[in-house]
Enzyme design. Structure first.
Site, short mmCIF file in Angstrom:
data_model
loop_
_atom_site.label_atom_id
_atom_site.label_comp_id
_atom_site.label_asym_id
_atom_site.label_seq_id
_atom_site.Cartn_x
_atom_site.Cartn_y
_atom_site.Cartn_z
CE LYS A 1 -3.83 2.13 2.60
NZ LYS A 1 -4.77 1.97 3.75
CB SER B 1 -8.19 3.95 2.96
OG SER B 1 -7.29 3.31 3.86
CB SER C 1 -8.67 1.22 5.88
OG SER C 1 -9.37 2.44 5.93
#
Length: 481
Positions: free
Chosen positions: A70, A145, A169
């Site tokens: 990420k 997210s 998330s």
């Protein structure tokens, strides 16, 4: 084996292919890079590494296996954008502990995954570099997210990806994309080099196809780090150590508050089917109450927005990050205003403004202090629940994935309510995971398991036993086969 078949392999199966010289490490990485490029329209990746990025660690189980990170974890010499224009050109001067741990394990980084800006979002639509899409239906959101990480694993563009969870998330996009994702106990995974959103909530974790793959990756990711003041003095461990134990001695608590009026009927049905499956496997099911969780959303957004307001004040256009090119000779205040107005997206600005308001004179006691009291009550509710239960179970999200642009900026409160079942866990700092438990039409449904502090091994073991009885986690979206 064909490329799709290899891409759908578990980490153990990929390990075997490498060990038996049926594929080389560079060939394996190239296979996943090629798939990432082939399905680039999913916007799962912000950047794909053209060359191998690993240092072999002979003897380590994860050696030479692919991973994606990420774009919130710093990696020395690489851009770390957090999905924001503010950091679009920021090149990290050091490795985060998470990246460092996987480098030491010998994993090969495929690329950097897309995300909601500064990890603020529940849909994947708030990236400054285009919205990610759900591989099960490209007209739907993948969740956020950690949108790119979940979409990439679901489309088999990488076997495992790092992610972060501040209020859901990891678990929410895992649910929307039909994969498995675990948020560990707060402090289990170092936050050193992980760009902050809300420091007392942020926690790194992993998304993979199965509970076993998550366990194998988390074993390399977790551990004490003296550079992080919130890191728990807990050594790394083998998170598969409790695997293959029967569920006959496990008591699973089902909070009645997680089956409220806002829960989609099909999601409720899939979760009830999972409960019956656990009963067949010998687990004891027990209804419980978490009375304070009804206040979780309000408390969460007061506290996280306040922390975001503080953390993001560093982005002023002076030291690093985006700086507007016009009016360079303007006064300092004007430069600050232009930097933050142009550099931040709408959702980030909304949360900064909310947080600044909460912390302003006259409102601190009315909002922030009360929210902290609610946080304590929620933690106590969970503590009480675990005196009679080993694991808690419920839906991960109130509905399956929703259509792109269906909520977005039109109704921020409706978007925040997508986190209704996930944020209580973050308020209490507990470990939790989401795993697929079926479908609503063509869209996956996620089941959430919650554990007591440091109970990751038990959680993953319970999830693994469930996944041995079905193939939901093995199914691939039709459009990426």
């Amino acid at each position: 084996m064909s490329a799709p078949n290899i891409a759908n392999c578990s980490l153990r199966e990929l390990r075997t292919l490498l060990d038996e010289n049926k594929i080389s490490a560079p060939e394996l990485a190239q296979l996943f890079r090629a798939r990432a490029k082939q399905y680039s329209h999913l916007n799962a990746f912000l950047r794909i590494n053209e060359n191998d990025d690993y240092h072999p660690a002979a003897g380590n189980f994860l050696d030479s296996l692919p991973i994606a990170h990420k774009d919130i974890f710093c990696a020395q010499g690489e851009k770390t954008t957090c999905g924001s224009k503010m950091l679009a050109e920021f090149v990290a001067p050091y490795d985060s502990t998470v990246v460092e741990n996987f480098r030491n394990a010998g994993m090969n980084t495929i690329g950097r995954t897309n995300m909601d800006e500064f990890a603020m979002g529940s849909s994947g639509e708030h990236s400054a570099f285009s919205a990610s899409r759900n591989p099960w239906d490209e007209n739907y959101v993948p969740g956020g997210s950690s949108s790119g990480s979940a979409a990439a694993v679901a489309a088999r563009l990488t076997p495992v990806a790092t992610a972060t969870d501040t209020g859901g998330s990891i678990r929410q996009p895992a649910a929307f994309c039909g994969v498995t994702g675990i948020k560990p106990t707060y402090g289990r995974v170092s936050r050193w080099g992980m760009v902050a959103f809300a420091s007392s909530f942020d926690q790194g974790g992993v998304i993979a196809k199965s509970a076993e793959d998550c366990a194998l990756a988390l074993s390399a990711m977790a551990g004490f780090d003296e550079r992080d003041s919130t890191s728990l003095p807990q050594p790394a461990e083998d998170f598969t150590r409790q695997f293959d134990q029967p569920l006959s001695n496990i008591v699973i608590g089902v909070p009645k508050e997680f089956f409220s009026d806002g829960l989609d009927n099909k999601v409720a049905s899939r979760v009830q089917e999972a409960i019956r499956q656990f009963e067949k496997q010998g687990a004891t099911i027990k209804e419980i109450s978490l009375a304070s969780v009804k206040h979780a959303i309000a408390a969460y957004y007061v506290l996280t927005c306040a922390e975001a307001s503080s953390n993001l004040s560093r982005y002023d256009g002076v030291r690093y990050g985006f700086r507007p090119t016009e009016n360079n000779d303007s006064d300092l205040t004007t430069m600050y205003e232009q930097t933050r107005t142009q550099g931040f997206g709408a959702e980030v600005k909304r949360r900064i403004l909310i947080g600044t308001y909460m912390l302003s004179y006259g409102y601190y006691d009315a909002y922030y202090r009360r929210a902290m009291k609610v946080r304590t009550l929620i933690a106590r509710d969970f503590e009480q629940a675990f005196t009679g239960c080993d694991v808690l179970l419920g839906p991960t999200t109130p509905s399956p994935a929703f259509a792109l642009n269906a909520i977005a900026d039109n109704d921020p409160v409706a978007m925040y309510l997508q986190d209704i079942y996930t944020v209580p866990v973050n308020l209490a700092g507990l470990p939790a995971l989401s795993l697929p438990c079926g479908f609503s039409g063509a869209l996956p449904v996620g089941l959430q398991l919650i554990g007591a502090p440091l109970a990751e091994s038990l959680l993953l073991s319970v999830a693994h036993e469930y996944q041995k009885q079905n193939d939901y986690h093995l199914q691939m979206p039709a459009g990426v086969q």
